[in-house]
Scaffold this motif. Structure first.
Motif, short mmCIF file in Angstrom:
data_model
loop_
_atom_site.label_atom_id
_atom_site.label_comp_id
_atom_site.label_asym_id
_atom_site.label_seq_id
_atom_site.Cartn_x
_atom_site.Cartn_y
_atom_site.Cartn_z
N ASN A 152 0.83 -1.19 0.00
CA ASN A 152 0.00 0.00 0.00
C ASN A 152 0.87 1.25 0.00
O ASN A 152 1.49 1.59 1.01
CB ASN A 152 -0.92 0.03 1.24
N PHE A 153 0.97 1.89 -1.16
CA PHE A 153 1.66 3.17 -1.27
C PHE A 153 3.05 3.16 -0.63
O PHE A 153 3.38 3.99 0.23
CB PHE A 153 0.80 4.28 -0.65
N ALA A 191 -5.44 -5.42 -2.72
CA ALA A 191 -6.77 -5.61 -3.28
C ALA A 191 -7.87 -5.17 -2.32
O ALA A 191 -8.85 -4.54 -2.75
CB ALA A 191 -6.96 -7.08 -3.66
N ASP A 192 -7.71 -5.46 -1.03
CA ASP A 192 -8.76 -5.05 -0.10
C ASP A 192 -8.81 -3.54 0.06
O ASP A 192 -9.89 -2.96 0.23
CB ASP A 192 -8.61 -5.75 1.25
N THR A 193 -7.67 -2.88 -0.01
CA THR A 193 -7.65 -1.42 0.04
C THR A 193 -8.43 -0.84 -1.13
O THR A 193 -9.18 0.13 -0.98
CB THR A 193 -6.21 -0.90 0.01
N ALA A 194 -8.26 -1.45 -2.30
CA ALA A 194 -8.90 -0.92 -3.50
C ALA A 194 -10.41 -0.99 -3.45
O ALA A 194 -11.10 -0.10 -3.98
CB ALA A 194 -8.39 -1.67 -4.73
N ILE A 244 -11.03 0.81 4.57
CA ILE A 244 -9.56 0.77 4.47
C ILE A 244 -9.06 1.94 3.63
O ILE A 244 -8.06 2.59 3.97
CB ILE A 244 -9.10 -0.57 3.87
N LEU A 245 -9.75 2.24 2.56
CA LEU A 245 -9.33 3.31 1.65
C LEU A 245 -9.28 4.66 2.36
O LEU A 245 -8.41 5.49 2.07
CB LEU A 245 -10.28 3.37 0.45
N ARG A 246 -10.18 4.86 3.34
CA ARG A 246 -10.19 6.13 4.07
C ARG A 246 -8.93 6.35 4.91
O ARG A 246 -8.64 7.47 5.33
CB ARG A 246 -11.44 6.21 4.95
N GLN A 247 -8.18 5.29 5.15
CA GLN A 247 -6.91 5.43 5.87
C GLN A 247 -5.84 6.13 5.02
O GLN A 247 -4.78 6.49 5.54
CB GLN A 247 -6.40 4.06 6.32
N LYS A 252 -11.42 8.26 -4.12
CA LYS A 252 -12.26 8.66 -2.99
C LYS A 252 -13.39 7.68 -2.75
O LYS A 252 -14.06 7.74 -1.72
CB LYS A 252 -12.82 10.07 -3.23
N GLU A 253 -13.60 6.80 -3.69
CA GLU A 253 -14.56 5.70 -3.59
C GLU A 253 -13.85 4.42 -4.01
O GLU A 253 -12.83 4.48 -4.70
CB GLU A 253 -15.77 5.94 -4.50
N PRO A 254 -14.35 3.26 -3.59
CA PRO A 254 -13.70 2.00 -3.98
C PRO A 254 -13.57 1.86 -5.48
O PRO A 254 -14.40 2.34 -6.26
CB PRO A 254 -14.64 0.94 -3.38
#
Length: 295
Positions: A178-179, A212-215, A220-223, A230-232
């Motif tokens: 992740n990044f 994949a789960d972050t995407a 999780i994406l809001r972290q 900004k959306e999945p």
């Protein structure tokens, strides 16, 4: 072909010996009226023009005109691709009873390059219909490994495909990091693809590298508030074909998803290689996608 005709999806053309197709349709109590048949054993002006065109394209590859004629008579994939290339058809579906590479190779021999001989780079995409929505997954069928440039190009093609199907694309470039959380050549490759996309295509909503789960998980994406997503994500780009192929089959078998595809990306024409054993619904769905994208 009959279902396509009845639903108004396309004007189908069947390639095969006319006597055999009519005998088989009669045995199954099916009516082929209104469906064009391209019989490769019939010598006519169209077949002559296709032979001439194929010979012109392959004459410096050891192909004589008689060789060209024999190929078109006996290889329906080359014949179908030539029908598309010469404008006698708007698209082509093939491969239900053959292995994917055995259909893709002859198609690319005909359609895989431009008039200057420059080769197109092609990719395979699946649409997965899940309980809560549709996702586009690529590359699942063509490229075993891809460079950062190729991943970026794939993302652009997937973006264009989503738009052509009325889907607003949000692209996640997938990895096991992740990044920058895991430093590795594979994660850096995906991160470089994202950098290229941000630099060249500011209009495309894309980010990564991400797991994949972050995407696909909004919590999780809001972290990662800095993410361009900004959306999945609804378009998932895998770093290798192996990852993409495994993922779509698991979603289909364990997740109850419906797989539509593979959709071949990267060619200017709508030519697609079906899954081996594709059902009537699979074929009709692919015809509808090809027809929509050919508009």
């Amino acid at each position: 072909a009959i279902t396509m005709r009845e639903l108004g999806i396309a004007q189908p053309m069947l390639i095969g010996r006319e006597d055999v197709l009519h005998r088989l349709s009669a045995e199954m109590d099916l009516q082929l009226e209104g469906i064009e048949i391209m019989d490769p054993t019939r010598i006519d002006a169209r077949m002559d023009s296709l032979t001439d065109a194929y010979y012109f394209d392959r004459k410096r590859h050891g192909v004589l005109r008689e060789d060209a004629a024999n190929t078109l008579r006996h290889d329906i994939n080359v014949l179908g691709a030539m029908l598309v290339r010469q404008g006698f058809a708007d698209g082509m579906l093939s491969g239900r009873t053959a292995h994917y590479p055995n259909v893709l190779r002859p198609v690319l021999k005909v359609l895989g390059h431009d008039q200057q001989g420059q080769h197109y780079h092609v990719y395979g995409l699946y649409i997965m219909i899940m309980e809560h929505g549709a996702y586009l997954l690529a590359d699942c069928t063509v490229n075993v490994d891809m460079s950062a440039e190729e991943l970026a190009r794939l993302a652009v093609l997937a973006h264009e495909t989503a738009l052509s199907l009325g889907i607003e694309p949000r692209i996640g470039m997938l990895s096991f990091s992740n990044f920058g959380s895991a430093e590795h050549a594979e994660t850096r490759k995906v991160a470089e693809a994202v950098r290229l996309l941000h630099e060249r295509h500011a209009d495309i909503v894309v980010d990564g590298e991400m797991q994949a789960d972050t995407a696909v998980n909004a919590d999780i994406l809001r972290q990662y508030p800095f993410s361009h997503l900004k959306e999945p994500a609804n378009v998932l780009i895998f770093p290798t074909m192996q990852a993409g192929n495994i993922a779509y089959k698991l979603l289909k078998e364990l997740g109850g998803g419906q797989a539509i595809g593979p959709i071949l990306l990267g060619l200017p024409q709508q030519v697609h290689v079906l899954q081996t054993g594709a059902s009537v619904d699979d074929i009709v769905n692919m015809a509808a996608i090809a027809s929509a994208r050919a508009q």
